[in-house]
Design a protein around this motif. Structure first.
Motif, PDB file in Angstrom:
ATOM      1  N   VAL A  87      -0.003 -12.220  -4.032  1.00 13.78           N
ATOM      2  CA  VAL A  87      -0.202 -12.833  -5.348  1.00 13.78           C
ATOM      3  C   VAL A  87      -1.479 -12.230  -5.931  1.00 13.78           C
ATOM      4  O   VAL A  87      -2.528 -12.255  -5.291  1.00 13.78           O
ATOM      5  CB  VAL A  87      -0.333 -14.369  -5.244  1.00 13.78           C
ATOM      6  CG1 VAL A  87      -0.617 -14.973  -6.624  1.00 13.78           C
ATOM      7  CG2 VAL A  87       0.932 -14.969  -4.654  1.00 13.78           C
ATOM      8  N   HIS A  88      -1.365 -11.638  -7.114  1.00 14.83           N
ATOM      9  CA  HIS A  88      -2.511 -10.985  -7.751  1.00 14.83           C
ATOM     10  C   HIS A  88      -2.823 -11.597  -9.110  1.00 14.83           C
ATOM     11  O   HIS A  88      -1.958 -12.199  -9.726  1.00 14.83           O
ATOM     12  CB  HIS A  88      -2.202  -9.505  -7.990  1.00 14.83           C
ATOM     13  CG  HIS A  88      -2.412  -8.633  -6.792  1.00 14.83           C
ATOM     14  ND1 HIS A  88      -2.429  -7.274  -6.876  1.00 14.83           N
ATOM     15  CD2 HIS A  88      -2.614  -8.940  -5.487  1.00 14.83           C
ATOM     16  CE1 HIS A  88      -2.621  -6.763  -5.657  1.00 14.83           C
ATOM     17  NE2 HIS A  88      -2.731  -7.751  -4.798  1.00 14.83           N
ATOM     18  N   GLU A  89      -4.053 -11.385  -9.534  1.00 18.22           N
ATOM     19  CA  GLU A  89      -4.375 -11.648 -10.929  1.00 18.22           C
ATOM     20  C   GLU A  89      -5.090 -10.432 -11.494  1.00 18.22           C
ATOM     21  O   GLU A  89      -5.810  -9.729 -10.788  1.00 18.22           O
ATOM     22  CB  GLU A  89      -5.247 -12.902 -11.083  1.00 18.22           C
ATOM     23  CG  GLU A  89      -6.625 -12.793 -10.499  1.00 18.22           C
ATOM     24  CD  GLU A  89      -7.459 -14.045 -10.736  1.00 18.22           C
ATOM     25  OE1 GLU A  89      -7.192 -14.769 -11.707  1.00 18.22           O
ATOM     26  OE2 GLU A  89      -8.385 -14.280  -9.941  1.00 18.22           O
ATOM     27  N   GLY A  99      -9.037  -4.776 -13.664  1.00 14.22           N
ATOM     28  CA  GLY A  99      -8.847  -4.688 -12.219  1.00 14.22           C
ATOM     29  C   GLY A  99      -7.841  -5.719 -11.759  1.00 14.22           C
ATOM     30  O   GLY A  99      -7.424  -6.593 -12.514  1.00 14.22           O
ATOM     31  N   MET A 100      -7.431  -5.617 -10.495  1.00 16.63           N
ATOM     32  CA  MET A 100      -6.523  -6.597  -9.907  1.00 16.63           C
ATOM     33  C   MET A 100      -7.156  -7.125  -8.627  1.00 16.63           C
ATOM     34  O   MET A 100      -7.820  -6.394  -7.917  1.00 16.63           O
ATOM     35  CB  MET A 100      -5.201  -5.940  -9.495  1.00 16.63           C
ATOM     36  CG  MET A 100      -4.322  -5.513 -10.608  1.00 16.63           C
ATOM     37  SD  MET A 100      -2.682  -5.127  -9.961  1.00 16.63           S
ATOM     38  CE  MET A 100      -2.971  -3.758  -8.881  1.00 16.63           C
ATOM     39  N   ARG A 101      -6.970  -8.381  -8.388  1.00 17.01           N
ATOM     40  CA  ARG A 101      -7.446  -8.925  -7.121  1.00 17.01           C
ATOM     41  C   ARG A 101      -6.457  -9.951  -6.591  1.00 17.01           C
ATOM     42  O   ARG A 101      -5.697 -10.551  -7.362  1.00 17.01           O
ATOM     43  CB  ARG A 101      -8.833  -9.547  -7.284  1.00 17.01           C
ATOM     44  CG  ARG A 101      -8.876 -10.675  -8.284  1.00 17.01           C
ATOM     45  CD  ARG A 101     -10.314 -11.082  -8.560  1.00 17.01           C
ATOM     46  NE  ARG A 101     -10.369 -11.922  -9.762  1.00 17.01           N
ATOM     47  CZ  ARG A 101     -11.455 -12.096 -10.502  1.00 17.01           C
ATOM     48  NH1 ARG A 101     -12.577 -11.478 -10.202  1.00 17.01           N
ATOM     49  NH2 ARG A 101     -11.423 -12.875 -11.564  1.00 17.01           N
ATOM     50  N   TYR A 121      -1.328 -13.196 -13.960  1.00 12.50           N
ATOM     51  CA  TYR A 121      -0.826 -13.352 -12.588  1.00 12.50           C
ATOM     52  C   TYR A 121       0.446 -12.534 -12.387  1.00 12.50           C
ATOM     53  O   TYR A 121       1.263 -12.407 -13.295  1.00 12.50           O
ATOM     54  CB  TYR A 121      -0.510 -14.822 -12.294  1.00 12.50           C
ATOM     55  CG  TYR A 121      -1.725 -15.710 -12.261  1.00 12.50           C
ATOM     56  CD1 TYR A 121      -2.680 -15.559 -11.263  1.00 12.50           C
ATOM     57  CD2 TYR A 121      -1.915 -16.689 -13.231  1.00 12.50           C
ATOM     58  CE1 TYR A 121      -3.804 -16.372 -11.230  1.00 12.50           C
ATOM     59  CE2 TYR A 121      -3.030 -17.508 -13.206  1.00 12.50           C
ATOM     60  CZ  TYR A 121      -3.973 -17.340 -12.202  1.00 12.50           C
ATOM     61  OH  TYR A 121      -5.078 -18.138 -12.170  1.00 12.50           O
ATOM     62  N   HIS A 122       0.592 -11.976 -11.201  1.00 11.86           N
ATOM     63  CA  HIS A 122       1.832 -11.280 -10.844  1.00 11.86           C
ATOM     64  C   HIS A 122       1.974 -11.268  -9.325  1.00 11.86           C
ATOM     65  O   HIS A 122       0.991 -11.434  -8.610  1.00 11.86           O
ATOM     66  CB  HIS A 122       1.851  -9.852 -11.399  1.00 11.86           C
ATOM     67  CG  HIS A 122       0.659  -9.026 -11.015  1.00 11.86           C
ATOM     68  ND1 HIS A 122      -0.548  -9.113 -11.680  1.00 11.86           N
ATOM     69  CD2 HIS A 122       0.480  -8.116 -10.019  1.00 11.86           C
ATOM     70  CE1 HIS A 122      -1.410  -8.275 -11.115  1.00 11.86           C
ATOM     71  NE2 HIS A 122      -0.821  -7.663 -10.094  1.00 11.86           N
ATOM     72  N   VAL A 123       3.198 -11.078  -8.886  1.00  9.45           N
ATOM     73  CA  VAL A 123       3.425 -10.889  -7.448  1.00  9.45           C
ATOM     74  C   VAL A 123       3.505  -9.394  -7.224  1.00  9.45           C
ATOM     75  O   VAL A 123       4.405  -8.717  -7.714  1.00  9.45           O
ATOM     76  CB  VAL A 123       4.720 -11.590  -6.975  1.00  9.45           C
ATOM     77  CG1 VAL A 123       5.065 -11.173  -5.553  1.00  9.45           C
ATOM     78  CG2 VAL A 123       4.550 -13.109  -7.043  1.00  9.45           C
ATOM     79  N   MET A 124       2.518  -8.870  -6.514  1.00  5.83           N
ATOM     80  CA  MET A 124       2.418  -7.429  -6.288  1.00  5.83           C
ATOM     81  C   MET A 124       3.314  -7.024  -5.129  1.00  5.83           C
ATOM     82  O   MET A 124       3.241  -7.607  -4.046  1.00  5.83           O
ATOM     83  CB  MET A 124       0.961  -7.109  -5.945  1.00  5.83           C
ATOM     84  CG  MET A 124       0.611  -5.666  -6.058  1.00  5.83           C
ATOM     85  SD  MET A 124       0.240  -5.265  -7.779  1.00  5.83           S
ATOM     86  CE  MET A 124       0.587  -3.519  -7.750  1.00  5.83           C
ATOM     87  N   LEU A 125       4.171  -6.057  -5.405  1.00  7.61           N
ATOM     88  CA  LEU A 125       5.026  -5.490  -4.353  1.00  7.61           C
ATOM     89  C   LEU A 125       4.423  -4.151  -3.969  1.00  7.61           C
ATOM     90  O   LEU A 125       4.426  -3.211  -4.767  1.00  7.61           O
ATOM     91  CB  LEU A 125       6.456  -5.307  -4.865  1.00  7.61           C
ATOM     92  CG  LEU A 125       7.174  -6.576  -5.337  1.00  7.61           C
ATOM     93  CD1 LEU A 125       8.510  -6.218  -5.972  1.00  7.61           C
ATOM     94  CD2 LEU A 125       7.366  -7.555  -4.190  1.00  7.61           C
TER      95      LEU A 125
HETATM   96 CU   LIG Z   1      -1.485  -6.340  -8.575  1.00  6.70          CU
END
Ligand SMILES: [Cu+2]
Length: 162
Positions: A87-89, A99-101, A121-125
């Motif tokens: 899970v990223h933001e 940036g993403m964390r 927010y996103h779910v990073m694959l």
């Molecule tokens: Cu991401």
């Protein structure tokens, strides 16, 4: 206490009654546990995922709706489509850089919706194990602290309008 076999209820009948009562009790218990689990008020809507090639990265977007009277916490996301799922933001790094964390515990307040969308927010694959081809779909599961596992399907495409 004495059991009279000459009474209206024999010992054998008594045992059957006790057994039947026990079965009813256990079934009732299992049933109420199931209905409690099904009472989860979390739903996933408008899920989509960006098309991408095997060994690259992608992201899943969707809307989480919590209709319940209590907040819930998203603990993790599982999908077999990528080597790593996080899970990223997205956040502003300054100097117009983004940036993403990773987000470890994401709170979803009572009676609210939380949107996973580009730039947020996103779910990073990470490191896809196969091509994500437009029109097909991806299975994933959100794991909530209270609601438990919420499986959903995301359509592979360029927006949630699909
Ligand atoms: Cu991401």
């Amino acid at each position: 206490m004495t059991l009279k076999t000459s009474g209206k209820i024999s010992e054998g009948t008594m045992k059957k009654l006790i057994l039947t009562a026990l079965i009813i009790f256990l079934c009732g218990n299992i049933f109420s546990q199931q209905t409690q689990k099904n009472q989860t008020q979390i739903t996933v809507k408008k899920a989509w995922v960006r098309p991408a090639a095997k060994n690259s990265n992608s992201a899943i977007y969707f809307i989480i709706e919590n209709k319940g009277p209590k907040e819930d916490i998203l603990l993790s996301v599982v999908s077999e489509v990528a080597e790593l799922v996080e899970v990223h933001e997205t956040y502003k790094k300054g100097n117009d850089l983004m940036g993403m964390r990773e987000v470890n515990l994401l709170h979803v307040p009572a009676k609210s919706t939380l949107e996973f969308k580009p730039g947020s927010y996103h779910v990073m694959l990470i490191n896809l194990l196969k091509d994500l081809t437009t029109g097909l779909s991806v299975n994933a599961t959100l794991n909530f602290k209270n609601a438990g596992k919420i499986p959903f399907r995301a359509v592979i495409g360029d927006s949630q309008e699909m």
